[in-house]
Design a protein around this motif. Structure first.
Motif, PDB file in Angstrom:
ATOM      1  N   ASP A   1     -14.858 -79.803  12.653  1.00 24.35           N
ATOM      2  CA  ASP A   1     -15.829 -80.730  11.463  1.00 24.35           C
ATOM      3  C   ASP A   1     -17.138 -81.359  12.135  1.00 24.35           C
ATOM      4  O   ASP A   1     -16.538 -82.271  12.963  1.00 24.35           O
TER       5      ASP A   1
ATOM      6  N   SER B   1     -10.847 -69.915  13.146  1.00 23.52           N
ATOM      7  CA  SER B   1      -9.563 -70.866  12.594  1.00 23.52           C
ATOM      8  C   SER B   1      -8.359 -70.722  13.869  1.00 23.52           C
ATOM      9  O   SER B   1      -8.250 -69.745  13.772  1.00 23.52           O
TER      10      SER B   1
ATOM     11  N   SER C   1     -10.679 -80.756   8.137  1.00 19.29           N
ATOM     12  CA  SER C   1      -9.816 -79.376   7.825  1.00 19.29           C
ATOM     13  C   SER C   1      -8.283 -79.815   7.833  1.00 19.29           C
ATOM     14  O   SER C   1      -7.541 -79.162   7.616  1.00 19.29           O
TER      15      SER C   1
ATOM     16  N   VAL D   1     -17.606 -85.963   6.351  1.00 22.55           N
ATOM     17  CA  VAL D   1     -17.512 -85.017   6.740  1.00 22.55           C
ATOM     18  C   VAL D   1     -18.892 -83.906   6.643  1.00 22.55           C
ATOM     19  O   VAL D   1     -19.191 -84.179   5.282  1.00 22.55           O
TER      20      VAL D   1
ATOM     21  N   LYS E   1     -15.900 -72.766   9.539  1.00 24.44           N
ATOM     22  CA  LYS E   1     -15.850 -71.873   8.644  1.00 24.44           C
ATOM     23  C   LYS E   1     -17.395 -70.991   8.373  1.00 24.44           C
ATOM     24  O   LYS E   1     -17.537 -70.110   8.227  1.00 24.44           O
TER      25      LYS E   1
ATOM     26  N   ALA F   1     -17.917 -77.686   8.540  1.00 25.60           N
ATOM     27  CA  ALA F   1     -16.870 -77.411   8.329  1.00 25.60           C
ATOM     28  C   ALA F   1     -17.569 -76.099   9.883  1.00 25.60           C
ATOM     29  O   ALA F   1     -17.749 -74.712   8.650  1.00 25.60           O
TER      30      ALA F   1
END
Length: 204
Positions: A29, A50, A5, A39, A45, A42
């Motif tokens: 991540d 965030s 990210s 990866v 997400k 996430a």
């Protein structure tokens, strides 16, 4: 690394399953060490947050704790790769009767005397992913005003001079990001009539 990210990694944490968590300037991540450090997820997400992740720790009760620029975030480790995420519950954590704390949170006896009719409730959703995003709304069923309160960060609600009768205090959590209801809970209680209003007294 490609797929993260952010290129700025703030903290690393090795999970019990051998995968690696990378806290970055923009989120969290998951990295599969056995698959050429790819990866795979996430996490930020998936759980709708965030934030800059400054530090990651795992506690003994299998909770993942993250210190971020926006506050503390905690997640159950077994939910990181689980497609079905259970909503965080909301709890009524305390009750005050006429300003006095009751023992052990909710009183076991939910019948109050006529002069115990000033009641305050405290509530919380400590398992929510980002507590800064959670809003609370409440409503007292049985009262003259049964509209839900405006969603807010405040985690307390108080009622004074409640008339004798049966009531249900309802509280729900709302995701501040999308306005959706997360969880609900309720507490039913009774405010007794005073002696002189009871039918058998009036009949005397």
């Amino acid at each position: 690394q490609n797929g993260l990210s952010s290129d700025f990694v703030q903290s690393l944490c090795l999970l019990p399953n051998g995968k690696l968590l990378a806290g970055t300037a923009d989120g969290l991540d998951m990295i599969d060490v056995s698959n050429n450090y790819a990866v795979t997820t996430a996490i930020h997400k998936k759980f709708n947050f965030s934030s800059k992740i400054n530090q990651i720790k795992i506690s003994e009760n299998n909770l993942l704790w993250m210190a971020t620029d926006d506050g503390i975030i905690n997640l159950q480790i077994d939910q990181l790769e689980n497609d079905k995420i259970s909503p965080a519950p909301v709890y009524i954590t305390g009750v005050k009767i006429k300003g006095i704390d009751t023992d052990n949170g909710l009183p076991a006896a939910n019948t109050f005397k006529y002069n115990q009719n000033s009641i305050s409730f405290w509530f919380a959703s400590p398992a929510y992913v980002n507590e800064n995003n959670v809003l609370y709304s409440w409503m007292l069923q049985g009262s003259t005003d049964t509209a839900w309160s405006e969603p807010a960060h405040s985690n307390t609600a108080g009622f004074t001079d409640i008339n004798p009768g049966k009531y249900v205090f309802n509280v729900k959590t709302i995701d501040g990001a999308n306005g959706k209801t997360i969880s609900k809970t309720a507490y039913t209680f009774l405010v007794e009539k005073p002696l002189w209003q009871k039918y058998w007294f009036i009949a005397l």
